[in-house]
Design an enzyme around this catalytic site. Structure first.
Site, PDB file in Angstrom:
ATOM      1  CE1 TYR A 144      -3.987   2.095   0.589  1.00 44.83           C
ATOM      2  CE2 TYR A 144      -2.746   3.094   2.378  1.00 44.83           C
ATOM      3  CZ  TYR A 144      -3.839   3.092   1.538  1.00 44.83           C
ATOM      4  OH  TYR A 144      -4.785   4.091   1.649  1.00 44.83           O
ATOM      5  CE  LYS A 148      -3.805   4.659  -2.037  1.00 43.57           C
ATOM      6  NZ  LYS A 148      -4.929   5.309  -2.758  1.00 43.57           N
TER       7      LYS A 148
END
Ligand code: UDP
Length: 318
Positions: A144, A148
Site C-alpha cells: 500500500y 501509493k
C-alpha cells in the site's frame, strides 16, 4: 459537470458522491468492483438518472466520459489491503495508470487520493508535504505504502509528459458512518467491541498516535482541492493528535461501557506517530476540519450500532 468516482461505493467515495449529487446539476459515474465497498453505501442513488454504477475493477482498462475524475479506488484498511498485497500493488499502479488515461483522453482534471502512509513510520512530526518519508519497501505495509508512492509518481509524470491536469491529496486517518464494522481499523474495532461489551484490542502499549478527521471535513477538503488550480501533494486531515490509549478511553465513555482493554502485539511497521501539518491546505484552500472528535464519534457509534443490529437480525433469520 460529469464526475467519475473510482471507489465510489467505499466509505469516503460514497460520501463524496453524496456531496457531488447534492448540487442537482451533476452527473456521477461510480466505478467500483465492490471489493471493500458496498452497494448499500450508494443505494439511495441507484435508479437516479444522474447516477450510474459501473461494477468494474480499475486494474482493467475502461472507457468513460468525464469532466472531473476522482480516483479513490483501493482497499485502505491495513487488514484489508494486506489480504491480497499483490492485488493492492496492482490496484495502485495499474488502476492509477488506467484512470489517468481517462482523464487525459477527456481533458478532465484528476484528483488522486494518496495517503499519509506514504510517509511510512515518520521520523519527524508533524508531517509536512516536503518530508520524504521512512517506508520499509519489503514490509507487510509496502504493497500500500509503496503502491501509493509509485501512484503519486505516475500522476506527476502524466502531468509532466502529457499535460494532464492533476491534484494529489494525502489523506490522513478518516472516520465516520459507513466504515464497515469489520474493516479492522482502530475506530471501527473499538466501537464494535465497546458496543458488544467486549475488551478493546489495543495493539502494543497504545502510546502510538493518530489524528482522526471526520468524513464530511475530508470531503470538503477534496472538493476544495479539485476546484483549485493546485497540484499538491497536499495533506488533508485533522491535526488533533491523540494516543490510541486515549481513543479507547473516549470511545468507552461515549458508548458508556465497562468493557476493559486487552493487549495484542503491535503490527510490524505500525507508525508510531502520525499528525498532519495542514498549513498548505489552510493557506491554499482556506480549509480546515470543523467537526470535533466527540461529535464525529457519536455519529459513527450510531452507525455501527445500526450495522451490528442488522447483522444480528440477519443471523437470527438464517
Ligand atoms: N490499532 C489498535 N487496535 C485495533 C486496531 C488498530 O490498537 O484493534 C492501532 C494500530 O496498531 C495503529 C492504530 O491503531 O497503531 C491505527 O490503526 P488503523 O488500522 O486504524 O490504521 P492505520 O493508521 O495504522 O493505517
Amino acid at each position: 459537470m460529469r464526475h467519475v468516482v473510482t471507489g465510489g461505493a467505499g466509505f469516503i467515495g460514497s460520501h463524496l458522491i453524496d456531496r457531488l449529487m447534492s448540487t442537482g446539476a451533476n452527473k456521477v459515474v461510480c466505478i467500483d468492483n465492490l471489493q471493500t465497498g458496498s452497494k448499500k453505501n450508494i443505494e439511495k442513488w441507484l435508479g437516479n438518472p444522474r447516477f450510474e454504477l459501473v461494477e468494474h475493477d480499475v486494474r482493467e482498462p475502461f472507457h468513460v466520459e468525464a469532466d472531473q475524475v476522482w480516483h479513490l479506488a483501493c482497499p485502505a484498511s491495513p487488514e484489508q489491503y494486506q489480504k491480497d498485497p499483490i492485488g493492492t500493488a496492482e490496484t495502485c499502479f495499474l488502476g492509477t495508470l488506467n484512470t489517468l488515461s481517462i482523464a487525459h483522453r477527456c481533458k478532465a482534471r484528476l484528483l488522486f487520493t494518496s495517503t499519509s502512509e506514504i510517509y511510512g513510520d515518520p521520523l519527524v512530526s508533524p508531517q509536512q508535504e516536503g518530508y520524504l518519508g521512512n517506508v520499509n519497501c519489503t514490509g507487510p505495509r509496502a504493497c500500500y505504502d509503496e503502491g501509493k508512492r509509485i501512484a503519486e509518481t505516475l500522476v506527476f509524470d502524466h502531468a509532466r509528459m502529457h499535460g494532464t491536469s492533476v491534484a494529489v491529496a494525502r489523506i490522513f486517518n478518516t472516520y465516520g458512518p459507513r466504515m464497515s464494522s469489520s474493516d479492522g481499523r482502530v475506530v471501527t474495532n473499538f466501537i464494535s467491541q465497546a458496543i458488544q461489551g467486549k475488551p478493546l484490542t489495543m495493539y502494543g502499549d497504545g502510546l502510538q498516535t493518530r489524528s482522526f478527521c471526520y468524513c464530511s471535513d475530508l470531503v470538503e477538503g477534496l472538493v476544495a482541492l479539485m476546484n483549485s488550480g493546485h497540484k499538491g501533494p497536499m495533506n488533508l486531515g485533522n491535526p488533533d493528535e491523540i494516543t490510541i490509549r486515549r481513543l479507547a478511553r473516549i470511545i468507552r465513555d461515549l458508548v458508556n461501557t465497562q468493557a476493559g482493554l486487552t493487549n495484542k502485539a503491535k503490527p510490524e511497521d505500525d507508525p508510531q506517530r502520525r499528525k498532519p501539518d495542514i498549513t498548505v491546505a489552510r493557506k491554499m484552500l482556506e480549509w480546515q476540519p470543523v467537526i470535533s472528535l466527540e461529535n464525529g464519534l457519536k455519529e459513527t457509534i450510531a452507525d455501527i450500532k445500526a450495522q451490528l443490529e442488522t447483522k444480528q437480525v440477519l443471523t437470527k433469520v438464517s
